[in-house]
Design a protein around this motif. Structure first.
Motif, PDB file in Angstrom:
ATOM      1  N   ARG A   1      -6.694  -1.848  12.940  1.00 32.93           N
ATOM      2  CA  ARG A   1      -7.483  -1.299  11.831  1.00 32.93           C
ATOM      3  C   ARG A   1      -8.630  -2.236  11.454  1.00 32.93           C
ATOM      4  NH1 ARG A   1      -5.823   2.170   7.365  1.00 32.93           N
ATOM      5  NH2 ARG A   1      -7.368   2.040   5.721  1.00 32.93           N
ATOM      6  N   THR A   2      -8.322  -3.544  11.401  1.00 27.54           N
ATOM      7  CA  THR A   2      -9.329  -4.528  10.992  1.00 27.54           C
ATOM      8  C   THR A   2     -10.443  -4.639  12.040  1.00 27.54           C
ATOM      9  OG1 THR A   2      -7.583  -5.722   9.838  1.00 27.54           O
ATOM     10  CG2 THR A   2      -9.639  -6.906  10.192  1.00 27.54           C
ATOM     11  N   ILE A   3     -10.071  -4.600  13.330  1.00 27.35           N
ATOM     12  CA  ILE A   3     -11.077  -4.669  14.401  1.00 27.35           C
ATOM     13  C   ILE A   3     -11.969  -3.422  14.358  1.00 27.35           C
ATOM     14  CG2 ILE A   3     -11.388  -4.573  16.922  1.00 27.35           C
ATOM     15  CD1 ILE A   3      -8.816  -6.340  17.097  1.00 27.35           C
ATOM     16  N   ARG A   4     -11.345  -2.248  14.178  1.00 27.67           N
ATOM     17  CA  ARG A   4     -12.070  -0.973  14.166  1.00 27.67           C
ATOM     18  C   ARG A   4     -13.035  -0.868  12.984  1.00 27.67           C
ATOM     19  NH1 ARG A   4      -7.836   3.746  15.088  1.00 27.67           N
ATOM     20  NH2 ARG A   4      -7.548   3.539  17.333  1.00 27.67           N
ATOM     21  N   THR A   5     -12.504  -1.128  11.778  1.00 29.53           N
ATOM     22  CA  THR A   5     -13.297  -0.863  10.568  1.00 29.53           C
ATOM     23  C   THR A   5     -14.140  -2.073  10.145  1.00 29.53           C
ATOM     24  OG1 THR A   5     -11.545  -1.645   9.102  1.00 29.53           O
ATOM     25  CG2 THR A   5     -11.499   0.699   9.693  1.00 29.53           C
TER      26      THR A   5
ATOM     27  N   THR B   1      -7.090  -1.325  -1.755  1.00 29.49           N
ATOM     28  CA  THR B   1      -6.144  -1.411  -0.626  1.00 29.49           C
ATOM     29  C   THR B   1      -6.727  -0.759   0.633  1.00 29.49           C
ATOM     30  OG1 THR B   1      -5.107   0.652  -1.346  1.00 29.49           O
ATOM     31  CG2 THR B   1      -4.071  -1.387  -2.101  1.00 29.49           C
ATOM     32  N   THR B   2      -8.026  -0.440   0.605  1.00 26.63           N
ATOM     33  CA  THR B   2      -8.616   0.312   1.729  1.00 26.63           C
ATOM     34  C   THR B   2      -8.456  -0.399   3.080  1.00 26.63           C
ATOM     35  OG1 THR B   2     -10.738  -0.582   0.991  1.00 26.63           O
ATOM     36  CG2 THR B   2     -10.333   1.742   0.535  1.00 26.63           C
ATOM     37  N   ALA B   3      -8.570  -1.726   3.092  1.00 26.62           N
ATOM     38  CA  ALA B   3      -8.523  -2.466   4.363  1.00 26.62           C
ATOM     39  C   ALA B   3      -7.098  -2.699   4.858  1.00 26.62           C
ATOM     40  CB  ALA B   3      -9.236  -3.808   4.206  1.00 26.62           C
ATOM     41  N   ILE B   4      -6.115  -2.356   3.999  1.00 23.40           N
ATOM     42  CA  ILE B   4      -4.714  -2.654   4.339  1.00 23.40           C
ATOM     43  C   ILE B   4      -4.082  -1.480   5.078  1.00 23.40           C
ATOM     44  CG2 ILE B   4      -2.436  -3.040   3.282  1.00 23.40           C
ATOM     45  CD1 ILE B   4      -3.983  -4.760   1.173  1.00 23.40           C
ATOM     46  N   SER B   5      -3.351  -1.798   6.161  1.00 22.01           N
ATOM     47  CA  SER B   5      -2.685  -0.769   6.965  1.00 22.01           C
ATOM     48  C   SER B   5      -1.359  -0.383   6.309  1.00 22.01           C
ATOM     49  CB  SER B   5      -2.444  -1.294   8.379  1.00 22.01           C
ATOM     50  OG  SER B   5      -1.443  -0.526   9.013  1.00 22.01           O
ATOM     51  N   LEU B   6      -1.198   0.923   6.011  1.00 27.25           N
ATOM     52  CA  LEU B   6       0.042   1.412   5.397  1.00 27.25           C
ATOM     53  C   LEU B   6       1.221   1.254   6.359  1.00 27.25           C
ATOM     54  CD1 LEU B   6       1.454   2.829   3.018  1.00 27.25           C
ATOM     55  CD2 LEU B   6       0.842   5.021   4.037  1.00 27.25           C
ATOM     56  N   VAL B   7       0.981   1.544   7.645  1.00 27.29           N
ATOM     57  CA  VAL B   7       2.043   1.425   8.661  1.00 27.29           C
ATOM     58  C   VAL B   7       2.548  -0.020   8.702  1.00 27.29           C
ATOM     59  CG1 VAL B   7       2.606   1.691  11.116  1.00 27.29           C
ATOM     60  CG2 VAL B   7       1.043   3.306  10.021  1.00 27.29           C
ATOM     61  N   THR B   8       1.614  -0.980   8.702  1.00 27.49           N
ATOM     62  CA  THR B   8       1.992  -2.403   8.708  1.00 27.49           C
ATOM     63  C   THR B   8       2.844  -2.739   7.490  1.00 27.49           C
ATOM     64  OG1 THR B   8       0.060  -3.099   9.974  1.00 27.49           O
ATOM     65  CG2 THR B   8       1.057  -4.767   8.559  1.00 27.49           C
ATOM     66  N   GLN B   9       2.380  -2.355   6.299  1.00 25.75           N
ATOM     67  CA  GLN B   9       3.109  -2.693   5.070  1.00 25.75           C
ATOM     68  C   GLN B   9       4.506  -2.073   5.057  1.00 25.75           C
ATOM     69  OE1 GLN B   9       2.226  -4.939   2.652  1.00 25.75           O
ATOM     70  NE2 GLN B   9       0.632  -5.357   4.110  1.00 25.75           N
ATOM     71  N   CYS B  10       4.614  -0.799   5.503  1.00 27.81           N
ATOM     72  CA  CYS B  10       5.922  -0.118   5.491  1.00 27.81           C
ATOM     73  C   CYS B  10       6.891  -0.757   6.479  1.00 27.81           C
ATOM     74  CB  CYS B  10       5.749   1.369   5.790  1.00 27.81           C
ATOM     75  SG  CYS B  10       4.989   2.244   4.416  1.00 27.81           S
ATOM     76  N   PHE B  11       6.420  -1.000   7.712  1.00 28.38           N
ATOM     77  CA  PHE B  11       7.327  -1.600   8.699  1.00 28.38           C
ATOM     78  C   PHE B  11       7.641  -3.059   8.363  1.00 28.38           C
ATOM     79  CE2 PHE B  11       6.714   2.216  11.050  1.00 28.38           C
ATOM     80  CZ  PHE B  11       7.917   2.356  11.720  1.00 28.38           C
TER      81      PHE B  11
END
Lengths: 86, 86
Positions: free
Chosen positions: A27-31, B34-44
């Motif tokens: 996500r960080t690389i993409r955005t 929280t736009t830059a934060i990955s939800l999948v990452t936080q959940c897992f």
């Protein structure tokens, strides 16, 4: 819980806390958007993962070594993007 | 490295990968960004930390229990803010 069940929980835990960093790095690389990410968190997390790796190597613990070898480049990617894009 | 040195590296590693989540949680609560934060990452990551906690309790390993008891509410805070503010 039996010893086998405990070991299984440990392996699933390790897989979750290791592979979960892949979608964040992608996500960080993409955005290139890192505004919401804390630089202090990323830096200390990267330092911590490096120390866990040293700890794993010192104890010759393969689960610790493998987990941290996988996590380190993913976390360093996010930290590097944060330093570059702020 | 001596056994004492290895243990010290492990404690510093644990402190880094645990306490590093405090600035991220504080930043997320303050900015609600929280736009830059990955939800999948936080959940897992939250699922993984919960499993590490179960693993630590099963093995009666206090370092594993304490690390994950501290990390879990910080990570859940970020995951909750991500779910709420997207």
């Amino acid at each position: 819980m039996t010893a086998d069940q405990i070991e299984l929980v440990g392996y699933i835990a390790a897989a979750c806390t290791t592979l979960c960093w892949l979608p964040q790095a992608v996500r960080t690389i993409r955005t290139k958007d890192t505004t919401a990410i804390s630089l202090v968190t990323q830096c200390f997390f990267a330092i911590g993962i490096t120390l866990w790796l040293i700890y794993g190597i010192a104890l010759q613990s393969w689960p610790v070594i493998i987990s941290n070898v996988v996590t380190l480049p993913l976390v360093l990617t996010v930290a590097f993007m944060k330093l570059r894009h702020g």
